[in-house]
Design an enzyme around this catalytic site. Sequence first.
Site, PDB file in Angstrom:
ATOM      1  N   GLU A 330       0.827  -1.207   0.000  1.00  0.00           N
ATOM      2  CA  GLU A 330       0.000   0.000   0.000  1.00  0.00           C
ATOM      3  C   GLU A 330       0.862   1.258   0.000  1.00  0.00           C
ATOM      4  O   GLU A 330       0.540   2.250  -0.665  1.00  0.00           O
ATOM      5  CB  GLU A 330      -0.930   0.004   1.215  1.00  0.00           C
ATOM      6  CG  GLU A 330      -1.958  -1.121   1.229  1.00  0.00           C
ATOM      7  CD  GLU A 330      -2.872  -1.096   0.026  1.00  0.00           C
ATOM      8  OE1 GLU A 330      -3.200   0.020  -0.447  1.00  0.00           O
ATOM      9  OE2 GLU A 330      -3.261  -2.178  -0.466  1.00  0.00           O
ATOM     10  N   ASP A 413       3.648  -3.900  -6.022  1.00  0.00           N
ATOM     11  CA  ASP A 413       4.280  -5.171  -5.656  1.00  0.00           C
ATOM     12  C   ASP A 413       5.792  -5.073  -5.795  1.00  0.00           C
ATOM     13  O   ASP A 413       6.551  -5.550  -4.930  1.00  0.00           O
ATOM     14  CB  ASP A 413       3.755  -6.303  -6.543  1.00  0.00           C
ATOM     15  CG  ASP A 413       2.364  -6.758  -6.157  1.00  0.00           C
ATOM     16  OD1 ASP A 413       1.865  -6.340  -5.099  1.00  0.00           O
ATOM     17  OD2 ASP A 413       1.768  -7.552  -6.923  1.00  0.00           O
TER      18      ASP A 413
END
Length: 467
Positions: A330, A413
Site C-alpha cells: 500500500e 508489488d
Amino acid sequence: STLLLCVILQYLMHYSTNSIIALPGMDPRLLLHSIVGVNLLLYIWELYLVHRQRSKHNSTEKRPSNVESIISEEDFTKARSYSIDRLSFKLLRMTIECGMSLAMLYGEYYSLLWSLSSSLSSYPIAVFMTLHAVIAFLIDLPLSLYENFVIEDLHGFNKYTLSFYMVDSVKKLVLSTAITIPLCAGAVWLIDNGGDMFFIYLWVFISIVILAMLTIYPAYIAPLFDKYSPLPDGELKTAIEALAQKLQYPLTKIYVVDGSTRSGHSNAYLFGFWKNKRIVLYDTLLSGEEKRKVYEALGKEPEKTEDGQEKKEDGKGMGVDEVVAVVGHELGHWARSHTVRQLGMAEMNILLALFCFSFFHKNATLAAAFGFPAGAPSLISLLVVMQYVMGVYNEAWSLLTVFMTRQMEFEADEFAAGLGFSSQLSAALVKLSKDNLSVPVNDDLYSLCRHTHPPVPERLQALSKMQ
C-alpha cells in the site's frame, strides 16, 4: 495536463455550438430506440464477459497443476463454488436491472417522476432526488438481501443480522440522499447560470467536492457505520511505524476497523493528505495475538461455540510479517504517486464527460425522447446523458482505468519487493486469495477487462523474479 486539456476545450467551445449535435429532423422515438439499442449492446458485452468467466470456472472442476502451490484442492472447490454462485447471481442482477431500465425509459419514468416532484414542491430537485433514491433502494433491496443472506451467508462471509442490515441500509440511504441533494442543486445552478463555459465551472465544483469527501468520508462518515480503534501497541504497530519512518511516510495514526461485524472479507488502505497520513487495517486481516488485542481494543467478544466455549482460530488472517508486507504494498502506491495519478485521471474523465454533456443538455430532440417535449430540466439532462447517452464512452474509460490500475498494482508489488518483502507479500497474497475464496483461474478476456487487480498467479510470477 488537465489544465492544458481545459485550454483546448475552451478553444473548441469557442468555435462550436450546440447545433453541432442538433439531430435535425430525427424522430424523438427513433432517437430513444437508438440510445436503447446502444445500451443493449453494452449489456450484451457485459453479459458475454460474465458468461465467459462463469463458464471458465464451471468447466474447471479440478484444481489445475499450475496453481497447486497457491490453493489446496479443498479450498479450490470452495472458491469455485462461491465464484459460480456469485457470477450466476450477477447474470440475474444484470438481467433484472436491464429490464428495469427499459421499463423506465419506455415508460417515461423521468418525466413522470419530475412532474410528480414539481407538483409536490416548489423545490422539485430535493423531492425528485429523494423519490428517485427511495425507488432505486426498494428495487435493489430484494437483490441485496439475497446476495447477503443467501450467497454470502452460504459461503461463510455474511455477518449481518436482518435488523442490523436494514438499519445499515436505511442509514446509507438517508446519508447519501442528504449529501446528494445540495450537490445536485449546486450543479444545476452552475449549468443554468454558467453560460457556454458552465462545464468548466461545474468541473471545478465537482473537484472541490471530491477533495473534500476524500478528507471527510474516512474521518467522519465511515465511523458512522464501522467502529474504528487505534491499533494497540505491540509487534505489528512497531513494525509498521518503523517502515513508515524508513520511507519518510508522514504517518499520524494506525487504525483497525471492525470489518468482521459485517463481512468475513479483509482489506487494508491508506488515506489522508499532506502531512496527515493514516493507515487502516481490517480486523479480518489479522490473526493470533494481534487479533485478540484488536478485539479487546474494539470491545468485541471472541466468537463462541453453541456451548459457550471460545471458538478456535479458523486459520484465517495473517502473521505480523505478512501484514507489514501488505502495508508495504500500500505504501508503494503512495511512493509511486498512484493516488495522485488516479485522481488526475478521474479529473480528466470528469472534465471530458462534462464537455460532452455540454453539447447535449439543451437538445430538444433528446429531451423529447425522454418524455420532455418542452425541454428537459438540467438535472434530468445530466442524469440521462451521463447514464445512457455516454454509455460507450463510459465503457471505454472503464477499460482504460482497469489497464492503468493493473499496472499500478504490479508497480506497488515491485516496490514492496524492493523493501525485502517479496516472499512475505507472496505468502500474504496466497492467504488473501484463500480467505476471500478467490479462484486463481480466470478467463483471459474477462480478467483483462474487469480485474483491476491482476490475478494472484500473475502477481506471484512477477514477485518470484524479484527475489
